[in-house]
Scaffold this motif. Structure first.
Motif, PDB file in Angstrom:
ATOM      1  N   LEU A  13       0.833  -1.205   0.000  1.00 42.47           N
ATOM      2  CA  LEU A  13       0.000   0.000   0.000  1.00 42.47           C
ATOM      3  C   LEU A  13       0.867   1.255   0.000  1.00 42.47           C
ATOM      4  O   LEU A  13       0.596   2.213  -0.749  1.00 42.47           O
ATOM      5  N   THR A  14       1.917   1.247   0.803  1.00 42.30           N
ATOM      6  CA  THR A  14       2.833   2.400   0.843  1.00 42.30           C
ATOM      7  C   THR A  14       3.521   2.598  -0.496  1.00 42.30           C
ATOM      8  O   THR A  14       3.643   3.734  -0.998  1.00 42.30           O
ATOM      9  N   LYS A  15       3.973   1.500  -1.107  1.00 36.93           N
ATOM     10  CA  LYS A  15       4.628   1.594  -2.422  1.00 36.93           C
ATOM     11  C   LYS A  15       3.671   2.146  -3.473  1.00 36.93           C
ATOM     12  O   LYS A  15       4.037   3.008  -4.288  1.00 36.93           O
ATOM     13  N   LEU A  16       2.437   1.661  -3.479  1.00 38.31           N
ATOM     14  CA  LEU A  16       1.462   2.126  -4.466  1.00 38.31           C
ATOM     15  C   LEU A  16       1.115   3.596  -4.267  1.00 38.31           C
ATOM     16  O   LEU A  16       0.933   4.336  -5.240  1.00 38.31           O
ATOM     17  N   LYS A  17       1.027   4.034  -3.020  1.00 37.09           N
ATOM     18  CA  LYS A  17       0.728   5.443  -2.764  1.00 37.09           C
ATOM     19  C   LYS A  17       1.848   6.342  -3.270  1.00 37.09           C
ATOM     20  O   LYS A  17       1.609   7.423  -3.836  1.00 37.09           O
ATOM     21  N   LYS A  18       3.101   5.904  -3.095  1.00 33.27           N
ATOM     22  CA  LYS A  18       4.232   6.676  -3.608  1.00 33.27           C
ATOM     23  C   LYS A  18       4.209   6.715  -5.143  1.00 33.27           C
ATOM     24  O   LYS A  18       4.441   7.761  -5.765  1.00 33.27           O
ATOM     25  N   LYS A  19       3.912   5.560  -5.755  1.00 36.69           N
ATOM     26  CA  LYS A  19       3.819   5.513  -7.214  1.00 36.69           C
ATOM     27  C   LYS A  19       2.694   6.409  -7.726  1.00 36.69           C
ATOM     28  O   LYS A  19       2.837   7.089  -8.744  1.00 36.69           O
ATOM     29  N   LEU A  20       1.586   6.408  -7.020  1.00 32.11           N
ATOM     30  CA  LEU A  20       0.443   7.235  -7.427  1.00 32.11           C
ATOM     31  C   LEU A  20       0.795   8.720  -7.347  1.00 32.11           C
ATOM     32  O   LEU A  20       0.459   9.493  -8.256  1.00 32.11           O
ATOM     33  N   THR A  21       1.486   9.104  -6.281  1.00 34.68           N
ATOM     34  CA  THR A  21       1.902  10.502  -6.146  1.00 34.68           C
ATOM     35  C   THR A  21       2.836  10.905  -7.287  1.00 34.68           C
ATOM     36  O   THR A  21       2.684  11.980  -7.888  1.00 34.68           O
ATOM     37  N   THR A  22       3.774  10.019  -7.616  1.00 34.77           N
ATOM     38  CA  THR A  22       4.691  10.294  -8.720  1.00 34.77           C
ATOM     39  C   THR A  22       3.953  10.364 -10.053  1.00 34.77           C
ATOM     40  O   THR A  22       4.221  11.230 -10.892  1.00 34.77           O
ATOM     41  N   ALA A  23       3.006   9.451 -10.244  1.00 37.77           N
ATOM     42  CA  ALA A  23       2.246   9.427 -11.500  1.00 37.77           C
ATOM     43  C   ALA A  23       1.407  10.690 -11.667  1.00 37.77           C
ATOM     44  O   ALA A  23       1.319  11.253 -12.763  1.00 37.77           O
ATOM     45  N   ILE A  24       0.794  11.157 -10.587  1.00 39.72           N
ATOM     46  CA  ILE A  24      -0.020  12.377 -10.654  1.00 39.72           C
ATOM     47  C   ILE A  24       0.858  13.591 -10.958  1.00 39.72           C
ATOM     48  O   ILE A  24       0.493  14.449 -11.774  1.00 39.72           O
TER      49      ILE A  24
END
Length: 217
Positions: A13-24
């Protein structure tokens, strides 16, 4: 959500949240890049239109003068007059980086600085219309090179705009929604596990209380 292949753990979940922030953040930067590319592309298109009209008018004028020269000069004399050019043009190509796109820039120089060296013939047996045709072509040369430069820049920018547009759409409609769906799935699974744990703990507590109550009897 049944088809989502992801490990429902807090680390994931932490990894995906970081990826989502980068993607946005990347999505916003790419949109800004696309908008700036479009602005510069439209400026170049307008410049290209004006240059093309100017070049076509110059070529039309030069052709008109050549036709007039042929009407008063023998073909043999005309061909001999233009057979051995005196002046030479040397072209150099550089590039300018515009929003990660290498735009060509042309520079030219002549063999000699004398403007009269564009006439490779004497004036005794030639028409003034031929002089006007040669001069028209010389005058239009810088604009022809600029037109070639701008048209190539338009092609490169159009290709970069299309590539950036595909990336923006991929992030906006595929990658970001998928990551958001995975995050939602993991949060749901973690909440479900937490509720199950709480239920088990409550049952254990009830059993312990019941056991303690029986012992007190």
């Amino acid at each position: 959500m049944a088809n989502i292949q992801v490990n429902p753990t807090r680390m994931e979940l932490t990894k995906l949240k970081k990826k989502l922030t980068t993607a946005i953040r990347g999505h916003k930067l790419l949109k800004d890049k696309r908008d700036e590319l479009m602005r510069q592309f439209l400026d170049l298109v307008r410049e290209n239109k004006a240059l093309r009209e100017k070049v076509e008018a110059g070529i039309h004028s030069a052709n008109k003068n050549f036709v007039l020269a042929r009407s008063v000069m023998d073909d043999e004399v005309l061909n001999v007059s233009l057979m051995a050019p005196r002046q030479e043009v040397f072209l150099e190509c550089h590039t300018k980086n515009v929003m990660s796109v290498n735009i060509p820039q042309f520079e030219y120089r002549t063999k000699t600085p004398d403007e009269n060296d564009i006439y490779p013939y004497g004036y005794a047996f030639t028409s003034s219309d031929l002089d006007g045709a040669v001069k028209s072509l010389q005058d239009i040369l810088p604009d022809m090179l600029k037109l070639a430069e701008v048209e190539k820049a338009c092609q490169l920018l159009a290709a970069e705009i299309e590539k950036t547009r595909r990336r923006v759409n991929a992030l906006e409609h595929v990658m970001i929604p998928q990551m958001q769906q995975k995050i939602k799935y993991i949060v749901m699974k973690l909440d479900e596990n937490e509720r199950s744990t709480q239920v088990r703990l409550m049952k254990v507590k009830d059993m312990m209380l019941e056991k303690a109550h029986h012992y007190s009897d």
